[in-house]
Design a protein around this motif. Structure first.
Motif, PDB file in Angstrom:
ATOM      1  N   ASP A  39     -24.932   9.644   3.355  1.00  0.00           N
ATOM      2  CA  ASP A  39     -25.810   8.835   2.922  1.00  0.00           C
ATOM      3  C   ASP A  39     -27.144   8.675   3.546  1.00  0.00           C
ATOM      4  O   ASP A  39     -27.246   8.356   4.929  1.00  0.00           O
ATOM      5  CB  ASP A  39     -25.101   7.320   2.824  1.00  0.00           C
ATOM      6  CG  ASP A  39     -25.812   6.519   2.112  1.00  0.00           C
ATOM      7  OD1 ASP A  39     -25.927   6.293   0.779  1.00  0.00           O
ATOM      8  OD2 ASP A  39     -26.786   5.631   2.591  1.00  0.00           O
ATOM      9  N   SER A  40     -28.241   8.696   2.807  1.00  0.00           N
ATOM     10  CA  SER A  40     -29.587   8.987   3.552  1.00  0.00           C
ATOM     11  C   SER A  40     -30.162   7.556   4.266  1.00  0.00           C
ATOM     12  O   SER A  40     -30.615   7.546   5.304  1.00  0.00           O
ATOM     13  CB  SER A  40     -30.658   9.113   2.235  1.00  0.00           C
ATOM     14  OG  SER A  40     -30.562   8.354   1.143  1.00  0.00           O
ATOM     15  N   PHE A  41     -29.514   6.488   3.508  1.00  0.00           N
ATOM     16  CA  PHE A  41     -29.801   5.229   4.449  1.00  0.00           C
ATOM     17  C   PHE A  41     -29.144   5.116   5.510  1.00  0.00           C
ATOM     18  O   PHE A  41     -29.674   4.861   6.701  1.00  0.00           O
ATOM     19  CB  PHE A  41     -29.775   4.011   3.401  1.00  0.00           C
ATOM     20  CG  PHE A  41     -30.611   3.045   3.713  1.00  0.00           C
ATOM     21  CD1 PHE A  41     -31.603   2.689   3.118  1.00  0.00           C
ATOM     22  CD2 PHE A  41     -30.135   2.190   5.024  1.00  0.00           C
ATOM     23  CE1 PHE A  41     -32.595   1.408   3.518  1.00  0.00           C
ATOM     24  CE2 PHE A  41     -31.040   1.027   5.095  1.00  0.00           C
ATOM     25  CZ  PHE A  41     -32.093   0.692   4.471  1.00  0.00           C
ATOM     26  N   THR A  71     -21.095  13.444  -1.682  1.00  0.00           N
ATOM     27  CA  THR A  71     -22.702  13.540  -2.180  1.00  0.00           C
ATOM     28  C   THR A  71     -23.378  14.134  -0.636  1.00  0.00           C
ATOM     29  O   THR A  71     -22.775  13.613   0.333  1.00  0.00           O
ATOM     30  CB  THR A  71     -23.447  12.233  -2.375  1.00  0.00           C
ATOM     31  OG1 THR A  71     -23.399  11.174  -1.444  1.00  0.00           O
ATOM     32  CG2 THR A  71     -22.751  11.726  -3.866  1.00  0.00           C
ATOM     33  N   ILE A  72     -24.617  14.849  -0.950  1.00  0.00           N
ATOM     34  CA  ILE A  72     -25.310  14.973   0.221  1.00  0.00           C
ATOM     35  C   ILE A  72     -26.638  14.299   0.094  1.00  0.00           C
ATOM     36  O   ILE A  72     -26.927  13.983  -1.177  1.00  0.00           O
ATOM     37  CB  ILE A  72     -25.608  16.578   0.404  1.00  0.00           C
ATOM     38  CG1 ILE A  72     -25.759  17.286  -1.054  1.00  0.00           C
ATOM     39  CG2 ILE A  72     -24.132  17.099   1.063  1.00  0.00           C
ATOM     40  CD1 ILE A  72     -26.185  18.846  -0.664  1.00  0.00           C
ATOM     41  N   PRO A  73     -27.500  13.886   1.184  1.00  0.00           N
ATOM     42  CA  PRO A  73     -27.190  14.656   2.450  1.00  0.00           C
ATOM     43  C   PRO A  73     -26.377  14.113   3.245  1.00  0.00           C
ATOM     44  O   PRO A  73     -25.634  13.073   3.061  1.00  0.00           O
ATOM     45  CB  PRO A  73     -28.675  14.204   2.997  1.00  0.00           C
ATOM     46  CG  PRO A  73     -28.941  12.669   2.287  1.00  0.00           C
ATOM     47  CD  PRO A  73     -28.403  12.886   0.976  1.00  0.00           C
ATOM     48  N   ARG A  82     -23.037  24.855 -15.167  1.00  0.00           N
ATOM     49  CA  ARG A  82     -21.811  24.295 -16.141  1.00  0.00           C
ATOM     50  C   ARG A  82     -21.366  22.948 -15.674  1.00  0.00           C
ATOM     51  O   ARG A  82     -21.016  21.989 -16.113  1.00  0.00           O
ATOM     52  CB  ARG A  82     -20.473  25.120 -16.053  1.00  0.00           C
ATOM     53  CG  ARG A  82     -20.422  25.949 -17.442  1.00  0.00           C
ATOM     54  CD  ARG A  82     -19.074  26.832 -17.400  1.00  0.00           C
ATOM     55  NE  ARG A  82     -18.938  27.772 -16.457  1.00  0.00           N
ATOM     56  CZ  ARG A  82     -19.464  28.977 -16.193  1.00  0.00           C
ATOM     57  NH1 ARG A  82     -20.219  29.079 -17.389  1.00  0.00           N
ATOM     58  NH2 ARG A  82     -19.256  29.590 -15.360  1.00  0.00           N
ATOM     59  N   TYR A  83     -21.189  22.982 -14.235  1.00  0.00           N
ATOM     60  CA  TYR A  83     -20.702  21.519 -13.716  1.00  0.00           C
ATOM     61  C   TYR A  83     -21.791  20.558 -13.765  1.00  0.00           C
ATOM     62  O   TYR A  83     -21.490  19.299 -14.177  1.00  0.00           O
ATOM     63  CB  TYR A  83     -20.656  22.040 -12.013  1.00  0.00           C
ATOM     64  CG  TYR A  83     -20.485  20.535 -11.164  1.00  0.00           C
ATOM     65  CD1 TYR A  83     -19.467  19.723 -11.379  1.00  0.00           C
ATOM     66  CD2 TYR A  83     -21.712  19.981 -10.440  1.00  0.00           C
ATOM     67  CE1 TYR A  83     -19.428  18.550 -10.682  1.00  0.00           C
ATOM     68  CE2 TYR A  83     -21.775  18.689 -10.071  1.00  0.00           C
ATOM     69  CZ  TYR A  83     -20.616  18.104  -9.968  1.00  0.00           C
ATOM     70  OH  TYR A  83     -20.652  16.724  -9.360  1.00  0.00           O
ATOM     71  N   PHE A  84     -23.263  20.844 -13.455  1.00  0.00           N
ATOM     72  CA  PHE A  84     -24.069  19.956 -13.790  1.00  0.00           C
ATOM     73  C   PHE A  84     -24.176  19.257 -15.275  1.00  0.00           C
ATOM     74  O   PHE A  84     -24.132  18.216 -15.573  1.00  0.00           O
ATOM     75  CB  PHE A  84     -25.535  20.522 -13.260  1.00  0.00           C
ATOM     76  CG  PHE A  84     -26.474  19.391 -13.310  1.00  0.00           C
ATOM     77  CD1 PHE A  84     -26.909  18.495 -12.437  1.00  0.00           C
ATOM     78  CD2 PHE A  84     -27.497  19.512 -14.253  1.00  0.00           C
ATOM     79  CE1 PHE A  84     -27.676  17.798 -12.400  1.00  0.00           C
ATOM     80  CE2 PHE A  84     -28.581  18.620 -14.538  1.00  0.00           C
ATOM     81  CZ  PHE A  84     -28.644  17.388 -13.492  1.00  0.00           C
TER      82      PHE A  84
HETATM   83  N1  LIG Z   1     -26.356   6.963  -1.842  1.00  0.00           N
HETATM   84  C1  LIG Z   1     -26.627   8.642  -1.742  1.00  0.00           C
HETATM   85  C2  LIG Z   1     -26.677   9.252  -2.885  1.00  0.00           C
HETATM   86  C3  LIG Z   1     -26.545  10.632  -2.591  1.00  0.00           C
HETATM   87  C4  LIG Z   1     -26.539  11.637  -3.958  1.00  0.00           C
HETATM   88  O1  LIG Z   1     -26.291  11.191  -5.059  1.00  0.00           O
HETATM   89  N2  LIG Z   1     -26.769  12.970  -3.456  1.00  0.00           N
HETATM   90  C5  LIG Z   1     -26.741  13.750  -4.921  1.00  0.00           C
HETATM   91  C6  LIG Z   1     -27.638  14.875  -5.131  1.00  0.00           C
HETATM   92  S1  LIG Z   1     -29.396  14.064  -4.993  1.00  0.00           S
HETATM   93  C7  LIG Z   1     -25.115  14.525  -4.893  1.00  0.00           C
HETATM   94  O2  LIG Z   1     -24.821  14.977  -3.689  1.00  0.00           O
HETATM   95  N3  LIG Z   1     -24.521  14.762  -5.933  1.00  0.00           N
HETATM   96  C8  LIG Z   1     -23.389  15.473  -5.852  1.00  0.00           C
HETATM   97  C9  LIG Z   1     -22.690  15.744  -7.245  1.00  0.00           C
HETATM   98  O3  LIG Z   1     -23.438  15.214  -8.354  1.00  0.00           O
HETATM   99  O4  LIG Z   1     -21.858  16.408  -7.324  1.00  0.00           O
HETATM  100  C10 LIG Z   1     -27.664   9.019  -0.506  1.00  0.00           C
HETATM  101  O5  LIG Z   1     -28.809   8.102  -0.490  1.00  0.00           O
HETATM  102  O6  LIG Z   1     -27.501   9.804   0.199  1.00  0.00           O
END
Ligand SMILES: N[C@@H](CCC(=O)N[C@@H](CS)C(=O)NCC(=O)O)C(=O)O
Length: 229
Positions: free
Chosen positions: A68-70, A55-57, A129-131
């Protein structure tokens, strides 16, 4: 040195919309650090920094990569202690975790219901499509069926904000007289909704609406650089 920040976007690279990425953007601005946002689509996430995170950020600060944002906020606090504090001490760090969990379990599920169709519409074909397939498999419903429940949930969602709303009779920010990372955590969720969807989550006159406006004004109106949907 400029910190690189991988920031989630759809087709339009000038409209970063992720709640978690917004927390990091606000944290970097709060610390007054130089940063560069790298527009990143869903399908690019797995290759960010050689697969540093699912995941991002994600940020790169010199040789250091943090996801991880935290964790990023904790890293910035530890690495840049002379800059304005994001937590106001160890007790503030622990309480910010409560705010994160509350936001994740109270605000995010409803914003997802409100916005999944709108978020899908912001993606290019491959990313849409992925989302759609990843979210429909989580919800076990079509995106359209998920969002069909938003009217029914609105009153209960607004009621669920009572603790936050009530707190604003004592102080202008969750952090007190000035914002802390806890404010950016909740801000991220409402900013996500504001950027992806025109659905009116908050009513004018609600103290939560007024606090969100104050947050949009922070750091020279950083949050307003992306117009509302
Ligand atoms: N716990 C993580 C959650 C991050 C998260 O869920 N990011 C989403 C975007 S809002 C993401 O990268 N999703 C990738 C995906 O769905 O493939 C944080 O706080 O950074």
């Amino acid at each position: 040195m400029t910190i690189l920040m991988y920031d989630l976007v759809g087709k339009d690279t000038s409209r970063p919309f992720s709640p978690h990425c917004w927390k990091t953007t606000m944290a970097l601005a709060h610390k007054g650090l130089d940063y560069e946002r790298i527009p990143t689509r869903f399908l690019d996430v797995p290759v960010v920094e050689d697969g540093a995170s699912k995941t991002i950020p994600v940020i790169r600060d010199g040789e250091t990569v943090v996801s991880d944002s935290f964790s990023i906020a904790l890293y910035l606090e530890k690495t840049y202690p002379d800059r304005p504090s994001l937590f106001g001490g160890p007790g503030g760090e622990a309480m910010a975790r409560f705010v994160e969990r509350w936001t994740q379990t109270t605000i995010h599920p409803y914003v997802s219901i409100v916005a999944v169709v709108d978020i899908n519409a912001l993606q290019d074909d491959d990313n849409a499509r992925y989302f759609r397939s990843s979210r429909e498999s989580n919800f076990k419903k079509t995106l359209e069926d998920v969002t069909a429940g938003r009217e029914a949930g609105l009153a209960m969602f607004r009621t669920s904000l009572t603790p936050l709303r009530s707190m604003f009779s004592y102080q202008p920010f969750i952090g007190g007289e000035a914002p802390l990372f806890a404010d950016y955590i909740v801000f991220g969720a409402f900013q996500w909704a504001r950027i992806v969807s025109s659905y009116p989550l908050l009513e004018q006159g609600d103290p939560v609406f007024d606090w969100f406006e104050r947050c949009l004004n922070l750091h020279e109106g950083l949050g307003r650089e992306v117009a509302a949907a």
